[in-house]
Write a protein that holds these residues in place. Structure first.
Motif, PDB file in Angstrom:
ATOM      1  N   HIS A  25       2.357   1.213   6.574  1.00 45.65           N
ATOM      2  CA  HIS A  25       1.641   2.422   6.988  1.00 45.65           C
ATOM      3  C   HIS A  25       2.373   3.310   7.981  1.00 45.65           C
ATOM      4  O   HIS A  25       2.317   4.537   7.870  1.00 45.65           O
TER       5      HIS A  25
ATOM      6  N   GLY B  84       0.784  -1.222   0.000  1.00 46.94           N
ATOM      7  CA  GLY B  84       0.000   0.000   0.000  1.00 46.94           C
ATOM      8  C   GLY B  84       0.815   1.270   0.000  1.00 46.94           C
ATOM      9  O   GLY B  84       2.038   1.275   0.170  1.00 46.94           O
TER      10      GLY B  84
ATOM     11  N   HIS C 242      -2.488  -2.929   4.582  1.00 51.10           N
ATOM     12  CA  HIS C 242      -1.724  -1.685   4.743  1.00 51.10           C
ATOM     13  C   HIS C 242      -1.721  -1.204   6.189  1.00 51.10           C
ATOM     14  O   HIS C 242      -0.673  -1.098   6.822  1.00 51.10           O
TER      15      HIS C 242
ATOM     16  N   GLY D  61      -3.254   1.574  -0.088  1.00 54.22           N
ATOM     17  CA  GLY D  61      -3.103   2.253   1.187  1.00 54.22           C
ATOM     18  C   GLY D  61      -3.985   3.480   1.241  1.00 54.22           C
ATOM     19  O   GLY D  61      -4.710   3.796   0.285  1.00 54.22           O
TER      20      GLY D  61
END
Length: 533
Positions: free
Chosen positions: A325, A175, A286, A204
């Motif tokens: 993330h 992501g 993500h 993401g």
């Protein structure tokens, strides 16, 4: 009477498709592409028993390779669950050809074009030749370029140094393929395709169509190029389940949260019911499944969704979670407090970012930013090695790594250059063990003496604090963006330096016992100096 979950699942799988008058790719064939040209030629038979899905329902091909009954909702992407021992054809852009977007497309008024019209071709699979047991997977998280300048950093810093030399058979991006500018997708895809292996992409929070008025339409531009946002992919050693776990919240702040949709749970329930249990099950997404929120009462991932997912995974003997993330790196072991009730803690590896700290920091001689993350982890990528039966090993690879004694592929050291002989021993060497875990064994010694244990340190890496101070001390930017503000590292160890030794230089050695790579060493030195009041 309240229906049982099994009855609900049976009804879902057996129900005729709705909106059948609208165009979809809900029927077709899967065939054995013997010559590998991606088209069905005379003598190429259908393949029975291949699972095909629209991201909610799952059907299997019959004895002729035919499937039907999917895609009643004309906006759904239809894809096959790639079976072990087969490989899909490649699309013109180098991506694996395992999905079909709806013929009419969708979201054409969105800023980045949404999903273009497509065609409903049959699925081609070719048998893969026997290979050595075990598989290596390249894992990228958050490449996240904001411009073509950053795309070039990604090319030179991450991809080109390993193109043609890595030993992987598969790759995955977790992501934030880009940083909101979805027009960069084709350029990013061309670069990643240069690694020469099938590559799977997950979305993401920076891959959304932010002008979409609802979550269901927020990935139309992503799906236009990368296909389904939720899927399964099977290899002899592992099963990948890719999940979009970003819930778009138009008009709210923040404009997203972590969670899963009802159609995703329908897919998971249908697939996991008889998914292989003799190999590693990898669930990739993500947003982390653990809570990263700093706002009380507003978790970063919806608690009920996590508990529901964990319940579906509970009976699988070997499960690994991969997420991105956060632009830091850590290992989390889920237990009952997180809703996990398996026999062993559930391992989640939160992978560091390919872009590190968003391509920030001082540039090197090649013009590429330092990009070290706030916890002191250098930007880079991970590899996942899986053996038959599901045993796995993880590694972190700093980008364009140049080996130094005090900065290896696994450990970075920081120590004062000089201390006063006889001073109170209040100063220390710090070891940032990039893949360090809570119970990691990390030791140090001075001048070849006895090894002593280092202590886990809950503080920021001094190397990052030094960068912050250097940025503060000048009246002009040292790079396009400053290095990030240092945050407490979860993989930092401390060892006090003795000051009662002879005047002069003293060698510091550190060894960390990595769960997968074994003993990893780094070294540096400090000097003792005589001083008068």
């Amino acid at each position: 009477m309240k229906p049982t979950p099994f009855c609900l699942l049976f009804t879902l799988l057996a129900a005729p498709p709705v909106m059948a008058d609208m165009p979809s790719c809900g029927s077709g064939h899967v065939f054995d592409d013997a010559n590998g040209n991606g088209a069905r030629d005379a003598g190429e038979d259908g393949i029975a028993g291949v699972k095909v899905s629209d991201g909610m329902r799952i059907v299997e091909t019959d004895s002729t390779g035919r499937y039907a009954g999917l895609g009643g909702d004309a906006a759904r992407t239809v894809f096959l669950v790639k079976p072990a021992g087969y490989a899909p054809a490649s699309r013109a852009d180098g991506l694996p050809d395992f999905w079909r977007n709806p013929p009419a497309g969708a979201g054409h008024s969105l800023r980045y074009g949404g999903m273009a019209a497509s065609s409903c071709r049959d699925f081609a699979l070719r048998r893969t030749p026997p290979r050595k047991a075990g598989i290596e997977v390249l894992v990228f998280a958050d490449p996240q370029p904001k411009s073509m300048v950053d795309v070039d950093y990604y090319r030179r810093d991450i991809v080109e140094p390993i193109a043609g030399t890595h030993g992987a058979q598969l790759g995955m991006s977790l992501g934030d393929i880009v940083n909101d500018d979805l027009s960069l997708y084709p350029a990013m895809n061309r670069i990643t395709a240069g690694l020469g292996v099938p590559w799977l992409h997950l979305p993401g929070n920076h891959d959304l169509d932010f002008d979409a008025s609802r979550d269901e339409d927020s990935l139309l531009s992503f799906r236009n190029l990368y296909g389904p946002d939720t899927f399964a992919w099977e290899e002899p050693e592992l099963v990948f389940i890719g999940l979009d776990d970003v819930i778009h919240l138009p008009g709210q702040k923040p404009a997203y949260t972590g969670g899963l949709r009802e159609d995703q749970f329908a897919f998971l329930e249908a697939y996991l019911r008889d998914a292989p249990r003799d190999r590693l099950l990898v669930v990739a997404a993500h947003i982390p499944f653990f809570d990263t929120s700093k706002v009380p009462g507003r978790p970063s991932f919806r608690v009920a969704d996590r508990e529901r997912l964990f319940a579906l995974l509970r009976d699988f003997p070997r499960v690994l979670l991969l997420t991105g993330h956060d632009h830091t790196q850590r290992h989390v072991r889920h237990g009952a407090v997180d809703g996990w009730h398996g026999a062993e803690p559930l391992h989640e590896y939160n992978v560091g970012a390919a872009c590190g700290a968003f391509w920030s920091g001082v540039k090197d001689d090649a013009g590429i930013p330092d990009a070290t993350m706030s916890d002191g982890t250098p930007n880079g990528y991970a590899t996942l090695h899986v053996q038959p039966g599901g045993a796995y090993a993880l590694s972190w690879h700093p980008a364009r790594h140049r080996e130094r004694a005090d900065f290896t592929k696994a450990v970075a050291l920081h120590a004062p250059a000089v201390l006063r002989q006889g001073a109170y021993p209040a100063w220390a060497v710090y070891a940032n063990v990039f893949m360090g875990q809570q119970d990691q064994r990390v030791e140090y010694r001075i001048d070849g003496g006895a090894w002593k244990p280092m202590t886990k340190a809950s503080r920021a890496d001094p190397r990052m604090l030094a960068e912050n101070v250097a940025d503060d001390a000048v009246d002009a930017l040292r790079g396009f963006d400053r290095s990030p503000e240092a945050t407490p590292s979860l993989h930092l160890w401390r060892g006090t330096l003795p000051t009662d030794l002879a005047i002069g230089a003293h060698r510091i050695e550190v060894r960390a016992f990595d769960a997968w790579r074994g003993e990893q060493r780094a070294s540096t030195q400090y000097r003792l100096q005589a001083a008068a009041p």
